[in-house]
Design a protein around this motif. Sequence first.
Motif, short mmCIF file in Angstrom:
data_model
loop_
_atom_site.label_atom_id
_atom_site.label_comp_id
_atom_site.label_asym_id
_atom_site.label_seq_id
_atom_site.Cartn_x
_atom_site.Cartn_y
_atom_site.Cartn_z
N SER A 121 8.89 17.36 5.64
CA SER A 121 9.32 16.08 5.07
C SER A 121 8.11 15.31 4.57
O SER A 121 7.01 15.44 5.11
N CYS A 122 8.34 14.53 3.55
CA CYS A 122 7.30 13.68 2.96
C CYS A 122 7.93 12.29 2.82
O CYS A 122 8.69 12.05 1.89
N ALA A 123 7.63 11.43 3.77
CA ALA A 123 8.24 10.10 3.80
C ALA A 123 7.32 9.07 3.17
O ALA A 123 6.13 9.01 3.48
N ALA A 124 7.90 8.26 2.30
CA ALA A 124 7.11 7.23 1.61
C ALA A 124 7.34 5.87 2.23
O ALA A 124 8.45 5.55 2.66
N SER A 125 6.30 5.09 2.26
CA SER A 125 6.42 3.70 2.69
C SER A 125 5.55 2.83 1.79
O SER A 125 4.53 3.28 1.27
N GLY A 126 5.99 1.61 1.60
CA GLY A 126 5.25 0.69 0.76
C GLY A 126 5.58 0.78 -0.71
O GLY A 126 5.05 0.02 -1.52
N PHE A 127 6.45 1.72 -1.08
CA PHE A 127 6.86 1.85 -2.47
C PHE A 127 8.16 2.63 -2.53
O PHE A 127 8.54 3.30 -1.58
N ASN A 128 8.83 2.54 -3.68
CA ASN A 128 10.07 3.28 -3.87
C ASN A 128 9.76 4.64 -4.46
O ASN A 128 9.23 4.76 -5.57
N GLN B 243 0.84 -1.19 0.00
CA GLN B 243 0.00 0.00 0.00
C GLN B 243 0.87 1.24 0.00
O GLN B 243 1.77 1.38 0.81
N LEU B 244 0.59 2.15 -0.95
CA LEU B 244 1.36 3.37 -1.04
C LEU B 244 0.94 4.31 0.08
O LEU B 244 -0.24 4.60 0.26
N GLN B 245 1.91 4.79 0.84
CA GLN B 245 1.61 5.70 1.93
C GLN B 245 2.65 6.81 1.99
O GLN B 245 3.85 6.56 1.84
N LEU B 246 2.16 8.02 2.18
CA LEU B 246 3.02 9.19 2.36
C LEU B 246 2.68 9.82 3.70
O LEU B 246 1.50 9.94 4.05
N VAL B 247 3.71 10.23 4.42
CA VAL B 247 3.49 10.87 5.71
C VAL B 247 4.29 12.16 5.75
O VAL B 247 5.53 12.13 5.63
N GLU B 248 3.57 13.28 5.91
CA GLU B 248 4.23 14.57 6.05
C GLU B 248 4.55 14.84 7.51
O GLU B 248 3.82 14.40 8.41
N SER B 249 5.60 15.59 7.72
CA SER B 249 5.97 16.02 9.07
C SER B 249 6.75 17.32 8.96
O SER B 249 7.17 17.72 7.87
N GLY B 250 6.95 17.96 10.09
CA GLY B 250 7.76 19.17 10.12
C GLY B 250 6.98 20.46 10.25
O GLY B 250 7.57 21.53 10.36
N GLY B 251 5.67 20.36 10.22
CA GLY B 251 4.87 21.57 10.37
C GLY B 251 4.91 22.09 11.80
O GLY B 251 5.47 21.46 12.70
N GLY B 252 4.33 23.27 11.99
CA GLY B 252 4.28 23.85 13.31
C GLY B 252 3.97 25.32 13.27
O GLY B 252 3.56 25.85 12.22
N LEU B 253 4.17 25.96 14.40
CA LEU B 253 3.94 27.39 14.53
C LEU B 253 5.28 28.12 14.41
O LEU B 253 6.25 27.76 15.09
N VAL B 254 5.33 29.11 13.55
CA VAL B 254 6.56 29.85 13.33
C VAL B 254 6.23 31.33 13.16
O VAL B 254 5.14 31.67 12.66
#
Length: 133
Positions: free
Chosen positions: A21-28, A1-12
Motif C-alpha cells: 500500500s502507498c498511503a498519501a497524506s497532506g494532499f489528494n 506537506q506531501l507525504q507517502l507511506v508504504e506498507s505491506g512488505g515482509g518475508l514471503v
Amino acid sequence: QLQLVESGGGLVQPGGSLRLSCAASGFNLDSYAIVWFRQAPGDEREGLSCISRNGKITKYRDSVKGRFTISRDNAENTAYLQMNNLKPEDTGVYYCAAVSLGFGEGWTFVQAAIFMARAADAWGQGTQVTVSS
C-alpha cells in the motif's frame, strides 16, 4: 506537506503474494499519477509499474507483467501493488512516488518510469520485501 507511506512488505516464500500500500497524506492523491520502484542491494533503482490519476492507464516493467497489478483507490487516498508468484529476484526495498505531471499514454513503461523518477513530487520511505525459502 506531501507525504507517502508504504506498507505491506515482509518475508514471503517463492510463489507467494504480497499487497503493498502507498498511503498519501497532506494532499489528494487523485491529482497525481503513481509509480512504484524497487531497489535491491547493490543494484540501481528500477521502475515496476505506474498508474494514471484516474486509474484507467497502467504500465508495467516486462519482468513483472502478469504477476504484479497496480491499482488505486482515490477515495481512500491510497495506491496498491498486488504482487503474485513472487521470486527471489523480487527482493528489495519498494518505493512509491507521486507525480503531478503524470505520464504520456503512448509512452513505453521505460520512458514513463524515467520521467516520473525525475519529476516526482513525493516519495515514500520504502518497505522491504524479501522473497526467500
